[in-house]
Design an enzyme around this catalytic site. Structure first.
Site, PDB file in Angstrom:
ATOM      1  N   HIS A 129      64.303  31.794  76.360  1.00  9.65           N
ATOM      2  CA  HIS A 129      64.827  31.326  75.080  1.00  9.65           C
ATOM      3  C   HIS A 129      66.300  31.752  75.021  1.00  9.65           C
ATOM      4  CE1 HIS A 129      65.365  31.473  70.655  1.00  9.65           C
ATOM      5  NE2 HIS A 129      64.260  30.768  70.527  1.00  9.65           N
ATOM      6  N   ASP A 206      60.205  40.074  76.564  1.00  6.93           N
ATOM      7  CA  ASP A 206      60.303  39.286  75.338  1.00  6.93           C
ATOM      8  C   ASP A 206      58.894  38.776  75.025  1.00  6.93           C
ATOM      9  OD1 ASP A 206      60.533  37.357  73.413  1.00  6.93           O
ATOM     10  OD2 ASP A 206      62.153  36.240  74.374  1.00  6.93           O
ATOM     11  N   GLN A 209      56.342  35.223  72.021  1.00  8.33           N
ATOM     12  CA  GLN A 209      55.228  34.270  72.032  1.00  8.33           C
ATOM     13  C   GLN A 209      53.899  34.916  72.397  1.00  8.33           C
ATOM     14  OE1 GLN A 209      55.200  31.211  70.947  1.00  8.33           O
ATOM     15  NE2 GLN A 209      57.386  31.204  70.533  1.00  8.33           N
ATOM     16  N   LYS A 232      55.984  35.470  63.719  1.00  9.29           N
ATOM     17  CA  LYS A 232      55.129  34.707  64.639  1.00  9.29           C
ATOM     18  C   LYS A 232      53.729  35.310  64.748  1.00  9.29           C
ATOM     19  CE  LYS A 232      59.012  33.245  67.534  1.00  9.29           C
ATOM     20  NZ  LYS A 232      59.308  31.810  67.466  1.00  9.29           N
ATOM     21  N   CYS A 370      65.236  25.637  72.005  1.00 10.15           N
ATOM     22  CA  CYS A 370      66.173  26.741  72.270  1.00 10.15           C
ATOM     23  C   CYS A 370      66.096  27.199  73.717  1.00 10.15           C
ATOM     24  CB  CYS A 370      65.939  27.930  71.347  1.00 10.15           C
ATOM     25  SG  CYS A 370      66.215  27.567  69.627  1.00 10.15           S
TER      26      CYS A 370
END
Ligand SMILES: Cc1ncc(COP(=O)(O)O)c(C=O)c1O
Lengths: 412, 145
Positions: A129, A206, A209, A232, A370
């Site tokens: 991203h 990261d 998600q 999220k 993104c």
């Protein structure tokens, strides 16, 4: 339509917790398949916000009154709950930020500006991203370091051999996405961490998600940093998490100066507060962090494993349905995925699909997600992405597939 | 002849066309059809020089000036946006520079298309109209009448 496949998993009970799911869009029941962008909020989260503002709104960590005590306790309770959510050793390892983006910027800036030397190398992947590209580019440029990118195959799978060849004594940092937001593909972060540590490189994961779908245990993973966003995981916006190993966080300089982060200030010299407050300058986002706890509780109460099993069944059902559509190509069609299905259709622009689906009450995401370098690598302008959460149903996927077929007919 | 009709009259007629359709499907099918029928833009104009930055799709607008009037041609990689390009071309092509610059342009909002795209608030459409007006004002300045 398929019956709910998980024993004991009652999607109707879960749906009833989400007021927004009663909404109509364009005269139809909303079908929300944009969960990878942000998840909807259960009533407990919404109520925690109003309860805080109606009953114990106060600034924290400083007041000596009942409201301040209550607010501080609730705020710190969220830190403990996040600690357990990701298996961190101690609560001081959990730093509160605005979101994944700020967490990455904090590390890139606080670590990069003090540790990167000319000629050093930072490794990211082709799946990142923009939030995990741009901060590293900025600090690499400022420090004369080099950014290297792990290539992928056409399905979005990392080339691990290329990664191994990329590692060398100049490698100082590897910043890698756990699950791709654009494709859903899950990266082998365990292996990446082990390999990077052989070269004494630090690793940031990261987990924007993955945090909502996959069991995370930072101690077992042995990652040095892990970042994600509260919005999220069914929590409020404006809540970000930075996990860092305690020794590393202690070594890093503060990111911003101000109140909360200091121990003592004179005009000659300021001494900094201890962890985690050293990195939390100013009045934090108290209300939203307090309301993040019921979001974590929501996930823990149902069980991440159970939610994941439901989402995985939805993903497989949707994949099967979509694969029957002529000219449709699933991007990142691999077994090891979070519940994201990203696709292109021959001769149809994703924007057209999004508009026609919206007219049928269905929210999906289209575009580059993104991740422009990834789209370029795949040779496409963008995809249409449907992403599923705990409250989505097989019926919704049936309706989605029908609506998709109808939209394609209109455009062909 | 299109040249003889005012911008307002063309907009009125198009608004009436859309008003005939009752369902969103019919309105969009009509728009998509307009996009499909838009004459091809010569490849030499499908470059960054003629590109208008929208949010997700690309739009190219080429204009030229003949006998005191401004003509537009255009394209988009997305079909619905191409329909909007076609609508704007029908409204503005063949008009006097000053009329183009001053036109309030209400047609797209009056079509009943519900998408955010079809509102002049949306960046893509606003950028497209701005570019068409800018082109017209340049021609207007070069041949004041
Ligand atoms: C993989 C990944 N990284 C980073 C981000 C940025 O998160 P935020 O916008 O919450 O800071 C996102 C959000 O879309 C993401 O999916």
């Amino acid at each position: 339509m398929m019956a709910e496949s998980q024993s004991g998993y009652n999607v109707e009970t879960i749906r009833n917790l989400f007021p927004i799911l009663n909404r109509k869009v364009k005269g139809r029941d909303l079908i929300y398949f944009d969960n990878a962008a942000t998840a909807q909020k259960p009533i407990q989260v919404i109520e925690a916000l109003t309860h805080y503002y109606s009953h114990y709104n106060a600034n924290i960590h400083r007041g000596l009154h009942t409201l301040a005590d209550e607010a501080t306790a609730a705020f710190e309770a969220t830190r403990h709950s996040i600690q357990h959510f990701i298996g961190a050793a101690v609560p001081e390892e959990i730093i509160f930020t605005k979101g994944t983006t700020e967490s990455i910027n904090l590390v890139a800036s606080a670590w990069g500006n003090t540790h990167l030397q000319k000629g050093d190398e930072i490794i990211i992947s082709s799946l990142e991203h923009h939030a995990n590209i741009v901060p590293w580019q900025m600090v690499a440029e400022a420090r004369g370091a080099q950014l290297r990118v792990i290539p992928i195959d056409d399905n979005g799978v990392l080339d691990m051999e290329a990664f191994q060849n990329m590692l060398n004594e100049k490698t100082r940092f590897v910043s890698i996405v756990h699950a791709s937001n654009a494709l859903g593909v899950i990266n082998p972060v365990e292996d990446i961490i082990t390999l990077a540590h052989k070269f004494d490189a630090l690793v940031l994961v990261d987990a924007a998600q993955s945090s909502v779908h996959l069991e995370l245990d930072v101690q077992q993973l042995d990652c040095d940093f892990l970042v994600f966003s509260g919005h999220k995981i069914y929590g409020p916006t404006g809540t970000g998490i930075l996990y860092g190993k305690k020794a590393l966080l202690e070594m890093l300089p503060p990111y911003q100066g101000g109140g909360e982060m200091i121990k003592e200030v004179t005009f000659e010299k300021t001494t900094y507060n201890e962890l985690p407050f050293k990195f939390e300058a100013g009045t934090p986002n108290i209300a939203d962090f307090i309301a993040l706890k019921p979001a974590v509780d929501f996930i823990q109460d149902i069980g991440k494993k159970n939610i994941h099993a439901h989402e995985d069944a939805l993903l497989r059902y949707a994949t099967e349905k979509l694969e029957t559509i002529d000219g449709l190509h699933i991007r990142g069609n691999v077994a090891n995925k979070v519940s994201v299905v990203s696709f292109t259709i021959d001769d149809i622009h994703p924007q057209d699909l999004a508009i026609l689906l919206d007219n049928q009450g269905i929210a999906v995401r289209t575009g580059h997600h993104c991740a422009q370098p990834l789209m370029k690598r795949l040779g496409i302008v963008g995809t249409t992405r449907a992403s599923f959460a705990a409250y989505n149903t097989f019926e919704e996927i049936d309706i989605f597939a029908q609506a998709l077929n109808k939209s394609i007919k209109m455009l062909k | 002849m299109q040249e003889t009709r005012s911008i307002a009259a063309i907009e009125q007629e198009l608004t009436e066309d859309f008003a005939m359709f009752e369902t969103w499907e019919e309105k969009y099918e009509y728009l998509i059809d307009l996009g499909r029928k838009l004459p091809m833009l010569d490849a030499s104009f499908k470059t960054d020089d003629y590109k208008i930055k929208g949010c997700q799709s690309s739009v190219w607008i080429h204009s030229y000036h003949k006998d005191g009037l401004v003509y537009f041609e255009g394209d988009s990689d997305a079909m619905i946006v191409k329909g909007l390009v076609s609508l704007m071309i029908q409204v503005l092509s063949g008009q006097k520079p000053a009329d183009i610059v001053q036109a309030p342009l209400s047609v797209i909002e009056n079509t009943g298309l519900s998408s955010h795209l079809a509102q002049t608030r949306s960046n893509g459409l606003r950028a497209m109209i701005k570019q068409m007006k800018l082109d017209a004002s340049v021609y207007g300045a070069s041949s004041p009448q």
